[in-house]
Design an enzyme around this catalytic site. Structure first.
Site: not given
Ligand SMILES: *Cc1c(COP(=O)(O)O)cnc(C)c1O
Length: 342
Positions: A83, A185
């Site tokens: 990711r 992210k």
């Molecule tokens: C990090 C994040 C999540 C959760 O992702 P995980 O991989 O389950 O920790 C969900 N939504 C957003 C906007 C995020 O930045």
């Protein structure tokens, strides 16, 4: 193995606590160096660094923790590596090689082993990989030099004294534009959500549910967690949209629903006007795994989930117990989900 740290694990919050070692690798002249562990928690940057001027940065979040049989493990770190590579490509940043990402995670956890909380405390060692443009830019363009870092910080159990259902509102703000950066992210997605969350808290809500930015008729996610719903006939539904961040927890829960609990699990568009027909709702992400939603408020109109404001719904509870059981080594994990560090 017990830890020798003198920390009150059960009462630790979700905050930054400096640990001994962090990993640092620098990108220069078109290549990453070998990277190393350092005790220096401070970063010195030129005043015109790309990250400071144009927010060229992305991050990841995952945990290391002790399992029932005494190992220290991480949950699916390969998916964080992938990711982050996707985030880097979208932000014109150099990808940190995925295998080296997982190796660096391993190094940081091993170097800070005493900070991995004991099994059963609910506390974990939170890991924060991130990357940013480090050289000076002033014209708008990608930086030429980058730093990739991973630090670790112990965090307490997300829910002290049980998971109480929360109240969320339908937000008038958007978190992502159509064809924008909602699916990666990036720190910038969080910067623009800060006003919305401060405002939500002021109005007495725990979180914002964002709608799809194009039509504002479909459910997307909150500022930092994906959403799952349970229908009255026990189907687990999660919104499908290309402006949602692909949560690793959510993808794991959908797998658990189907393959461990024998439920139908479906990723599809979810309209705001059908939320009133669901029986359970929960937020999901690394920090809390699952956080039950008891009430959704849409501009004064209250939608009360039948699971109520006192406890997790039945299916949410099963999903929570099964996934945390897999993570903690009490239930056999699918191949490749648990990375043993020590
Ligand atoms: C990090 C994040 C999540 C959760 O992702 P995980 O991989 O389950 O920790 C969900 N939504 C957003 C906007 C995020 O930045």
């Amino acid at each position: 193995m017990e830890t020798k740290m003198n920390i009150d694990w059960a009462n630790l919050g979700f905050g930054y606590l400096k640990t001994d070692y962090r990993f640092v690798s620098n990108y220069k002249d078109g290549r990453w160096d070998d990277g190393e562990l350092t005790t220096d928690a401070t970063i010195t940057l030129n005043e015109s660094a790309g990250v400071l001027q144009y927010a060229q940065t992305c991050f990841e979040g995952l945990k290391a923790y002790r399992t029932a049989d005494g190992h220290v493990v991480c949950f699916r770190p390969d998916l964080n590596a992938k990711r982050m590579a996707d985030s880097c490509r979208r932000l014109e940043m150099p990808v940190y090689p995925e295998e080296k990402f997982v190796e660096a995670i391993e190094k940081v956890v091993k170097a800070n082993l005493d900070y991995v909380p004991p099994y059963g405390t609910g506390a974990t060692l939170y890991l924060r990989p991130y990357m940013f443009g480090s050289n000076n830019v002033i014209g708008v363009k990608p930086a030429e030099e980058y730093q990739f870092r991973i630090f670790a910080t112990p965090v307490g159990p997300y829910f002290k004294g049980g998971a109480k259902p929360i109240t969320v509102r339908i937000s008038d703000f958007d978190r992502a534009a159509p064809h924008g950066t909602g699916h990666i992210k990036a720190g910038l997605n969080y910067a623009m959500s800060l006003h919305a969350i401060v405002d939500a808290h002021k109005q007495g809500f725990n979180e914002n549910i964002y709608l799809d930015p194009a039509t504002r008729t479909k459910i997307e996610e909150t500022g930092g967690a994906n959403i799952i719903f349970v229908t009255k006939d026990n189907k687990v539904i999660t919104p499908k949209s290309n402006t949602i961040l692909p949560s690793i927890t959510r993808r794991s829960l959908m797998y658990v629903a189907e393959h461990y609990l024998g439920l139908q699990a479906e990723e599809r568009e979810v309209r705001l006007d059908e939320v009133k027909d669901f029986k359970e709702c929960a937020l999901c992400g690394t920090a809390a795994v699952l956080s039950p939603v008891g009430k959704i408020v849409d501009h004064g109109k209250e939608i009360l989930l039948p699971s109520g404001m006192n406890e997790m719904g039945e299916i949410t509870r099963k999903l929570y117990d099964t996934l945390t059981g897999i993570q903690m080594g009490r239930i056999e994990a699918p191949d490749g989900w648990i990375k043993v560090i020590s």
